[in-house]
Design a protein around this motif. Sequence first.
Motif, mmCIF file in Angstrom:
data_model
loop_
_atom_site.group_PDB
_atom_site.id
_atom_site.type_symbol
_atom_site.label_atom_id
_atom_site.label_comp_id
_atom_site.label_asym_id
_atom_site.label_seq_id
_atom_site.Cartn_x
_atom_site.Cartn_y
_atom_site.Cartn_z
ATOM 1 N N PRO A 82 0.823 -1.169 -0.039
ATOM 2 C CA PRO A 82 -0.404 0.313 -0.061
ATOM 3 C C PRO A 82 0.421 1.245 0.184
ATOM 4 O O PRO A 82 1.623 0.965 0.798
ATOM 5 C CB PRO A 82 -1.016 -0.037 1.585
ATOM 6 C CG PRO A 82 0.258 -0.731 2.288
ATOM 7 C CD PRO A 82 0.853 -1.278 1.117
ATOM 8 N N HIS A 83 0.587 2.263 -0.509
ATOM 9 C CA HIS A 83 1.101 3.532 -0.791
ATOM 10 C C HIS A 83 -0.203 4.827 -0.819
ATOM 11 O O HIS A 83 -0.938 4.584 -0.652
ATOM 12 C CB HIS A 83 1.446 3.757 -2.508
ATOM 13 C CG HIS A 83 2.774 2.745 -2.612
ATOM 14 N ND1 HIS A 83 4.429 3.139 -2.258
ATOM 15 C CD2 HIS A 83 2.580 1.524 -3.408
ATOM 16 C CE1 HIS A 83 4.481 1.520 -2.358
ATOM 17 N NE2 HIS A 83 4.311 0.947 -3.112
ATOM 18 N N GLU A 84 0.696 5.767 -0.051
ATOM 19 C CA GLU A 84 0.232 7.273 -0.233
ATOM 20 C C GLU A 84 0.924 7.825 -1.344
ATOM 21 O O GLU A 84 1.836 8.119 -0.286
ATOM 22 C CB GLU A 84 -0.130 7.537 1.118
ATOM 23 C CG GLU A 84 -2.073 6.494 2.044
ATOM 24 C CD GLU A 84 -2.246 6.556 2.895
ATOM 25 O OE1 GLU A 84 -2.034 8.052 4.072
ATOM 26 O OE2 GLU A 84 -3.004 5.809 4.013
ATOM 27 N N VAL A 85 0.556 8.926 -1.547
ATOM 28 C CA VAL A 85 0.979 9.832 -2.431
ATOM 29 C C VAL A 85 -0.235 11.492 -2.113
ATOM 30 O O VAL A 85 -1.544 10.855 -2.468
ATOM 31 C CB VAL A 85 1.756 9.283 -3.642
ATOM 32 C CG1 VAL A 85 2.699 10.624 -4.140
ATOM 33 C CG2 VAL A 85 2.973 8.065 -3.365
ATOM 34 N N LYS A 86 0.678 12.436 -1.761
ATOM 35 C CA LYS A 86 0.106 13.507 -1.858
ATOM 36 C C LYS A 86 -0.196 14.546 -3.334
ATOM 37 O O LYS A 86 0.864 13.909 -3.860
ATOM 38 C CB LYS A 86 0.704 14.679 -0.554
ATOM 39 C CG LYS A 86 0.150 13.909 0.624
ATOM 40 C CD LYS A 86 0.908 15.358 1.504
ATOM 41 C CE LYS A 86 0.117 15.036 2.593
ATOM 42 N NZ LYS A 86 -0.157 16.341 3.272
ATOM 43 N N ALA A 87 -1.220 15.159 -3.905
ATOM 44 C CA ALA A 87 -0.645 15.819 -4.512
ATOM 45 C C ALA A 87 -1.766 17.385 -4.215
ATOM 46 O O ALA A 87 -2.641 17.087 -4.040
ATOM 47 C CB ALA A 87 -1.367 15.131 -5.768
ATOM 48 N N LYS A 88 -1.611 18.115 -5.173
ATOM 49 C CA LYS A 88 -2.550 19.577 -4.568
ATOM 50 C C LYS A 88 -3.113 19.302 -5.528
ATOM 51 O O LYS A 88 -4.664 19.639 -5.292
ATOM 52 C CB LYS A 88 -1.117 20.352 -5.685
ATOM 53 C CG LYS A 88 -0.092 21.117 -5.082
ATOM 54 C CD LYS A 88 0.583 22.158 -5.110
ATOM 55 C CE LYS A 88 2.061 22.060 -3.904
ATOM 56 N NZ LYS A 88 3.360 21.546 -4.422
ATOM 57 N N VAL A 89 -2.877 18.589 -6.580
ATOM 58 C CA VAL A 89 -4.645 18.127 -7.712
ATOM 59 C C VAL A 89 -4.477 16.852 -8.057
ATOM 60 O O VAL A 89 -3.487 15.813 -8.474
ATOM 61 C CB VAL A 89 -4.934 19.105 -8.548
ATOM 62 C CG1 VAL A 89 -6.426 18.852 -9.636
ATOM 63 C CG2 VAL A 89 -4.661 20.228 -8.902
ATOM 64 N N VAL A 90 -5.679 16.199 -7.974
ATOM 65 C CA VAL A 90 -6.256 14.572 -8.223
ATOM 66 C C VAL A 90 -6.595 15.107 -9.537
ATOM 67 O O VAL A 90 -8.236 15.196 -9.198
ATOM 68 C CB VAL A 90 -6.689 13.694 -7.234
ATOM 69 C CG1 VAL A 90 -6.800 12.242 -8.125
ATOM 70 C CG2 VAL A 90 -5.093 13.265 -6.396
ATOM 71 N N ILE A 91 -6.380 14.239 -10.660
ATOM 72 C CA ILE A 91 -7.126 14.009 -11.807
ATOM 73 C C ILE A 91 -7.451 12.436 -11.989
ATOM 74 O O ILE A 91 -7.050 11.330 -12.068
ATOM 75 C CB ILE A 91 -6.467 14.898 -13.418
ATOM 76 C CG1 ILE A 91 -6.407 16.604 -13.191
ATOM 77 C CG2 ILE A 91 -7.244 14.923 -14.320
ATOM 78 C CD1 ILE A 91 -5.297 16.846 -14.455
ATOM 79 N N ALA A 92 -9.825 12.395 -12.006
ATOM 80 C CA ALA A 92 -10.526 10.702 -12.052
ATOM 81 C C ALA A 92 -10.110 10.945 -13.848
ATOM 82 O O ALA A 92 -10.971 11.287 -13.881
ATOM 83 C CB ALA A 92 -11.184 11.433 -10.817
ATOM 84 N N ALA A 93 -8.822 10.196 -14.385
ATOM 85 C CA ALA A 93 -9.484 9.260 -15.341
ATOM 86 C C ALA A 93 -9.480 7.825 -15.876
ATOM 87 O O ALA A 93 -9.050 7.046 -16.264
ATOM 88 C CB ALA A 93 -7.934 9.717 -16.638
ATOM 89 N N ASP A 94 -11.138 7.760 -14.630
ATOM 90 C CA ASP A 94 -10.766 6.147 -13.881
ATOM 91 C C ASP A 94 -11.907 5.198 -15.100
ATOM 92 O O ASP A 94 -12.958 4.389 -14.280
ATOM 93 C CB ASP A 94 -10.685 5.834 -12.746
ATOM 94 C CG ASP A 94 -12.338 6.561 -12.373
ATOM 95 O OD1 ASP A 94 -12.548 7.494 -12.076
ATOM 96 O OD2 ASP A 94 -12.514 5.823 -10.995
#
Lengths: 389, 68
Positions: free
Chosen positions: A140-152
């Motif tokens: 398992p990983h957790e990575v931070k982001a200022k913006v998440v773009i969901a293209a799922d």
Amino acid sequence: MLKEYDVIVVGAGPAGSMAARYAAAKGVSVLMLEKDRDVGYPVRCGEAVSATRIAPFIDPDEKYIASHINKFSLIFPNGTEVTVPLEENGYILERRIFDYELAKLAANEGAEILTRAYVNGLLFDGGKVSGVKFEYRGEPHEVKAKVVIAADGVESRVGRWAGLKTHIDFRDMECCVQITASGINVNSNTCYFYFGKDYAPNGYFWIFPKGNNTANIGLGVGGMIGKKKSALSFLIDFMEKNYPNASILTQIAGGVPCTPTLKKITAPGIMLVGDAARQVNPLSGGGISSGMIGGSVAGEIAAESVKQKSPDLVLTYDKAWHERQGKKHIVYNKIKNAIYNFSDDKFNNIAESADNLPDNKKSLGNVFKAALIHNPSILIDVAKVFVIK
Amino acid sequence: MLMIEILPDKCDFCGCCVGICPEDAIELKEAEIRIIEELCTNCVKCVWSCPIEVLKFNRNGVKVNLDA
């Protein structure tokens, strides 16, 4: 892999790769996560696209073009076939190569890409999306982001986790199945569309040539139809009747969300693109080019939001998409609702009017006009398409 | 009681049912799919929408294989 990125994109289809590329091109750090082991595979697509609509984003290259299309052939319930030349040419793509090329363009701009990275949750910071949780190599990983773009894609779960209502009414989902088969003797420059209740009620049946007598053969039916008879049954019936000895190279299933775009495709820290945002053209079911447009718009806004340290900028994407493409889809959807409910008799009437057109007058526009004669109420919606174009 | 069954050998992992599920009760990885029993309301919309007849409604309930 860093502990934090400016932008994280979930899903490496055309919309995701465009978002990653346009964000990275503006100099922000980008990570794109793909759940499958290969970018571009498995393909879930009829693979038809307009040449002009993808031209701004990628140079034409024979390695991802299976065939060049300059004609449509429309087959009506009574067997009448009307062939019309196209004003704008199209391609049948090799999506597994095309998607790969788009991802490479994103990587060339500096985006990092990981495959077999399965995103299973979001991180939040005071009500704002602040990163993603994912499994990668069994960890398992957790990575931070200022913006998440969901293209799922059609599943669109990432948006749900951010509180957006992305699930789609089953009646608006075109439930599709397609085979790629060889031994299909069709013109390699023509896309074939079949209409009527025997082929694909509330949808259409297609044969898209891929060269060397191979073709994508498939159909989509609305969820209300699938309740009684599955897309697969319609395909089996067609093949037994028309191509009982064809060799089948692939068989795929998929859902195409044929609705206007979701009312909200942003929330604090997150933007939705492509099928996940329901950016498919609801009339044709085509989602490649509109997803690419959505991705490019979102990627640029995400990067600007990071560079200007203005998180609220993300929220301007709703309007930007609506102005660029979304408002057209609202009208296309109205036309779809009218056409998809045509009876076989009505389709046959259209066939008759269209078939009587002199050859030099046979165009998609004139066939459409013939359709209008038989259903004048669509006219208002069609007029809107041209007004807002 | 869970009454929706996924026939894994027939599934193409296309995600059509996931997009339709109003409860976010279906989880799909590359080639793994499962219904989250606690969230599923047996509304059967996924059964109606599956293009290739992978999901089945079973009034007598479905055994969940905890080892899977």
